[in-house]
Scaffold this active site. Structure first.
Site, PDB file in Angstrom:
ATOM      1  N   ARG A  12      96.410  30.129  34.833  1.00 56.18           N
ATOM      2  CA  ARG A  12      95.908  31.374  34.240  1.00 56.18           C
ATOM      3  C   ARG A  12      97.042  32.382  34.268  1.00 56.18           C
ATOM      4  O   ARG A  12      97.597  32.679  35.323  1.00 56.18           O
ATOM      5  CB  ARG A  12      94.710  31.908  35.045  1.00 56.18           C
ATOM      6  CG  ARG A  12      93.903  32.968  34.282  1.00 56.18           C
ATOM      7  CD  ARG A  12      92.852  33.630  35.165  1.00 56.18           C
ATOM      8  NE  ARG A  12      93.469  34.427  36.194  1.00 56.18           N
ATOM      9  CZ  ARG A  12      93.120  34.413  37.489  1.00 56.18           C
ATOM     10  NH1 ARG A  12      92.158  33.634  37.930  1.00 56.18           N
ATOM     11  NH2 ARG A  12      93.761  35.173  38.361  1.00 56.18           N
TER      12      ARG A  12
ATOM     13  N   GLU B 212     101.648  37.786  36.495  1.00 52.55           N
ATOM     14  CA  GLU B 212     102.010  36.524  37.145  1.00 52.55           C
ATOM     15  C   GLU B 212     101.314  35.389  36.398  1.00 52.55           C
ATOM     16  O   GLU B 212     100.435  35.622  35.565  1.00 52.55           O
ATOM     17  CB  GLU B 212     101.545  36.516  38.615  1.00 52.55           C
ATOM     18  CG  GLU B 212     100.038  36.590  38.785  1.00 52.55           C
ATOM     19  CD  GLU B 212      99.584  36.661  40.224  1.00 52.55           C
ATOM     20  OE1 GLU B 212     100.436  36.592  41.135  1.00 52.55           O
ATOM     21  OE2 GLU B 212      98.371  36.795  40.451  1.00 52.55           O
TER      22      GLU B 212
ATOM     23  N   ASN C 128      99.223  31.928  37.532  1.00 55.94           N
ATOM     24  CA  ASN C 128      98.630  31.190  38.656  1.00 55.94           C
ATOM     25  C   ASN C 128      98.558  29.721  38.274  1.00 55.94           C
ATOM     26  O   ASN C 128      97.865  29.366  37.318  1.00 55.94           O
ATOM     27  CB  ASN C 128      97.212  31.696  38.938  1.00 55.94           C
ATOM     28  CG  ASN C 128      97.189  33.179  39.238  1.00 55.94           C
ATOM     29  OD1 ASN C 128      97.473  33.599  40.346  1.00 55.94           O
ATOM     30  ND2 ASN C 128      96.879  33.989  38.223  1.00 55.94           N
TER      31      ASN C 128
ATOM     32  N   SER D 138      90.883  30.932  39.497  1.00 56.65           N
ATOM     33  CA  SER D 138      89.416  30.969  39.614  1.00 56.65           C
ATOM     34  C   SER D 138      88.750  31.842  38.547  1.00 56.65           C
ATOM     35  O   SER D 138      89.402  32.460  37.719  1.00 56.65           O
ATOM     36  CB  SER D 138      89.021  31.459  41.008  1.00 56.65           C
ATOM     37  OG  SER D 138      89.564  32.739  41.238  1.00 56.65           O
TER      38      SER D 138
ATOM     39  N   LYS E 283     106.621  33.208  42.875  1.00 51.93           N
ATOM     40  CA  LYS E 283     107.157  34.477  42.370  1.00 51.93           C
ATOM     41  C   LYS E 283     108.668  34.377  42.126  1.00 51.93           C
ATOM     42  O   LYS E 283     109.200  34.992  41.213  1.00 51.93           O
ATOM     43  CB  LYS E 283     106.856  35.608  43.358  1.00 51.93           C
ATOM     44  CG  LYS E 283     105.383  35.804  43.690  1.00 51.93           C
ATOM     45  CD  LYS E 283     104.579  36.221  42.482  1.00 51.93           C
ATOM     46  CE  LYS E 283     103.134  36.532  42.825  1.00 51.93           C
ATOM     47  NZ  LYS E 283     102.332  35.353  43.151  1.00 51.93           N
TER      48      LYS E 283
ATOM     49  N   LYS F 103     106.797  41.854  45.748  1.00 47.62           N
ATOM     50  CA  LYS F 103     105.894  40.695  45.757  1.00 47.62           C
ATOM     51  C   LYS F 103     106.420  39.592  46.665  1.00 47.62           C
ATOM     52  O   LYS F 103     107.536  39.099  46.452  1.00 47.62           O
ATOM     53  CB  LYS F 103     105.763  40.118  44.343  1.00 47.62           C
ATOM     54  CG  LYS F 103     105.098  41.039  43.337  1.00 47.62           C
ATOM     55  CD  LYS F 103     104.995  40.336  41.989  1.00 47.62           C
ATOM     56  CE  LYS F 103     103.813  40.849  41.196  1.00 47.62           C
ATOM     57  NZ  LYS F 103     103.483  39.997  40.068  1.00 47.62           N
TER      58      LYS F 103
ATOM     59  N   GLU G  86      99.822  33.630  46.748  1.00 47.83           N
ATOM     60  CA  GLU G  86      98.732  33.743  45.781  1.00 47.83           C
ATOM     61  C   GLU G  86      97.504  34.277  46.516  1.00 47.83           C
ATOM     62  O   GLU G  86      97.468  34.324  47.732  1.00 47.83           O
ATOM     63  CB  GLU G  86      98.410  32.363  45.179  1.00 47.83           C
ATOM     64  CG  GLU G  86      99.573  31.709  44.458  1.00 47.83           C
ATOM     65  CD  GLU G  86     100.129  32.547  43.325  1.00 47.83           C
ATOM     66  OE1 GLU G  86      99.358  33.278  42.672  1.00 47.83           O
ATOM     67  OE2 GLU G  86     101.340  32.489  43.092  1.00 47.83           O
ATOM     68  N   GLY G  87      96.484  34.666  45.743  1.00 45.40           N
ATOM     69  CA  GLY G  87      95.192  34.995  46.341  1.00 45.40           C
ATOM     70  C   GLY G  87      94.871  36.470  46.406  1.00 45.40           C
ATOM     71  O   GLY G  87      93.811  36.850  46.869  1.00 45.40           O
TER      72      GLY G  87
ATOM     73  N   ARG H  59      89.341  41.279  34.424  1.00 46.76           N
ATOM     74  CA  ARG H  59      88.947  41.844  35.720  1.00 46.76           C
ATOM     75  C   ARG H  59      89.344  43.313  35.753  1.00 46.76           C
ATOM     76  O   ARG H  59      90.409  43.681  35.251  1.00 46.76           O
ATOM     77  CB  ARG H  59      89.645  41.096  36.866  1.00 46.76           C
ATOM     78  CG  ARG H  59      89.143  39.672  37.047  1.00 46.76           C
ATOM     79  CD  ARG H  59      90.040  38.895  37.983  1.00 46.76           C
ATOM     80  NE  ARG H  59      91.391  38.820  37.449  1.00 46.76           N
ATOM     81  CZ  ARG H  59      92.446  38.427  38.142  1.00 46.76           C
ATOM     82  NH1 ARG H  59      92.313  38.086  39.401  1.00 46.76           N
ATOM     83  NH2 ARG H  59      93.637  38.384  37.577  1.00 46.76           N
TER      84      ARG H  59
END
Length: 474
Positions: free
Chosen positions: A125, A144, A146, A151, A305, A364, A368-369, A450
């Site tokens: 994504r 970024e 992923n 998700s 990254k 950064k 992830e997350g 989002r």
């Protein structure tokens, strides 16, 4: 870039009525999460947080994000096959970042043994914001990409119906009809199903590798159900189950509880806290196997990254995607400024620049997350502390994107109904399947919007900051 219902936000009675209808619609549509108190039981569930109203998204930028997704799929796949590039790019990072170093050790070990896997499945994504820059014209800028456990493809497939209902309740039926259909759960499942088919064993299963705490299970079940509908058997296992019960035969076929596993779909394994010694051993077992890993460890490393920063260097994209000049142009147009903090004069200069003007940048780490990036005063303090240490090479620096805020209500269980100034992030899901050297599927599989209140610098829906949204194209 305002949506045609900003005036409605001031009508408190209409907002209360719409919010009640919205929550019930979310429950009806299955936009659900388990609760923090009971993350492993579905006896008590609640709606996943979401916006009351869809957010305005410039249609040209939305189309641009979709148009470049197949290019990003090709790029991630190319990086995953380029050992020399990964070794060179991550050389400084693996000296100071234990997590990336451990992933890299497994990567090199598997390559030395020789890959048993011949079918490769990528589900990624690519996330963007709309940067309003100096002249106020919005531009699509990548945050970024992923490449592991991307998700909310499931829940976002059900969110547009909720927002359609809300708009109708508010007397905006015409606008409701303009909301785009969106079904990433089907698109992601089609990729998994194709990989399962190419693996070539009708009796083999798909294994979802899941977290210890499974609050977001319904997002995964959406994809799972699509596979069951295609008569593909799905099992759900954790790393510790793999450690205890996983095995390889002489052909390196993977077995769990006596069942052959065709595809391993990771929804876990992207953060250091996901691993202890046993879990690392389980990960190595999975990587050595013939099963199709989504992602394999090379593709996980392609999403770091440091790789993102290296891609922005002049000439890098051209070398990785030689013969794809138009794809290179489309990809490069989405890049924000990215800077290396490697040791040496260039890195010294970049660190000093960020310390002098911390509000211009984001720092950064290789994580992830959500919830990991550093901003403003915190960024300055960390860089002051590590500016002369090799530890700085475990971070990259990126220009801070400045989107145009809009007003909306963020609906969260047990939270007061209040209007917030918000910014949005658009993600496009990509799916590709490669067999040997042949790309047999390469597609954009849907989108995720989002939205978060502007006081929250970082973090996704699962991290408890952003909420699900639906784009309204303007």
């Amino acid at each position: 870039m305002a949506a045609p219902w900003e005036g409605l936000l001031r009508d408190a009675a209409a907002v209360r009525e719409a919010a009640a209808a919205a929550v019930d619609a979310a429950l009806l549509e299955g936009v659900l999460m388990r609760t923090e108190g009971e993350p492993n039981a579905s006896d008590v569930v609640n709606y996943a947080p979401f916006t009351l109203l869809p957010s305005a998204v410039p249609s040209a930028l939305f189309e641009q994000a979709y148009a470049v997704q197949q290019d990003f799929n090709l790029l991630v796949d190319a990086i995953s096959q380029n050992k020399e590039f990964l070794e060179r790019t991550l050389a400084s990072t693996i000296k100071v970042d234990d997590f990336t170093a451990q992933l890299f050790r497994i990567y090199t070990q598997v390559l030395e043994e020789g890959l048993a896997q011949s079918v490769f499945l990528g589900i990624n994504r690519s996330d963007y914001m709309f940067d309003c820059g100096v002249d106020g014209t919005p531009a699509l800028k990548q945050i970024e990409i992923n490449t592991i456990a991307a998700s909310f493809g499931g829940l976002t497939s059900r969110t547009a119906a909720v927002h359609g209902r809300v708009l109708k309740v508010l007397g905006k039926s015409k606008e409701a009809s303009r909301l785009l259909p969106n079904n990433p759960s089907k698109g992601l499942a089609l990729g998994i199903a194709k990989a399962w088919e190419l693996y070539g064993s009708q009796s083999a299963v798909v294994m979802f590798l899941v977290e210890e705490d499974q609050r977001n299970i319904f997002d995964q079940r959406c994809i799972e159900n699509e596979l069951w509908d295609r008569n593909i058997r799905v099992i759900r296992k954790r790393f510790r189950d793999v450690f205890e019960k996983g095995s390889l035969d002489d052909a390196r076929r993977l077995y769990m509880d006596g069942q052959e596993v065709a595809v391993v779909y990771y929804r876990e394994g992207y953060m250091p806290k996901n691993y202890d010694q046993q879990n690392w051993e389980a990960r190595l077992l999975l990587e050595r196997s013939r099963a199709v890993k989504c992602p394999d460890i090379a593709t996980q490393l392609a999403g770091t990254k440091k790789v993102q920063q290296e891609l922005s260097r002049p000439g890098t994209l051209e070398r990785l995607l030689s013969g794809h000049a138009e794809a290179v142009t489309r990809i490069r147009a989405t890049f924000a400024g990215l800077y290396s903090l490697d040791m040496g004069k260039e890195g010294d200069k970049i660190a000093a620049m960020a310390i002098a003007d911390p509000d211009r940048f984001v720092l950064k780490p290789q994580r992830e997350g959500g919830g990991n990036n550093l901003y403003g005063e915190e960024l300055r303090q960390i860089l002051e502390k590590i500016k002369d240490s090799p530890e700085r090479t475990s971070y990259i620096l990126m220009d801070k994107i400045k989107p145009q805020p809009a007003m909306n209500y963020l609906l969260r269980a047990h939270s007061p109904l209040q209007v917030s100034e918000c910014i949005s992030e658009l993600g496009i899901f990509g799916v590709y399947v490669r067999q040997g050297k042949e790309m047999v599927m390469n597609t954009a599989a849907g989108h995720l919007l989002r939205t978060k209140a502007i006081e929250h610098a970082d973090g996704g829906v699962a991290a408890g900051v952003a909420v699900l949204d639906t784009p309204y194209l303007v």
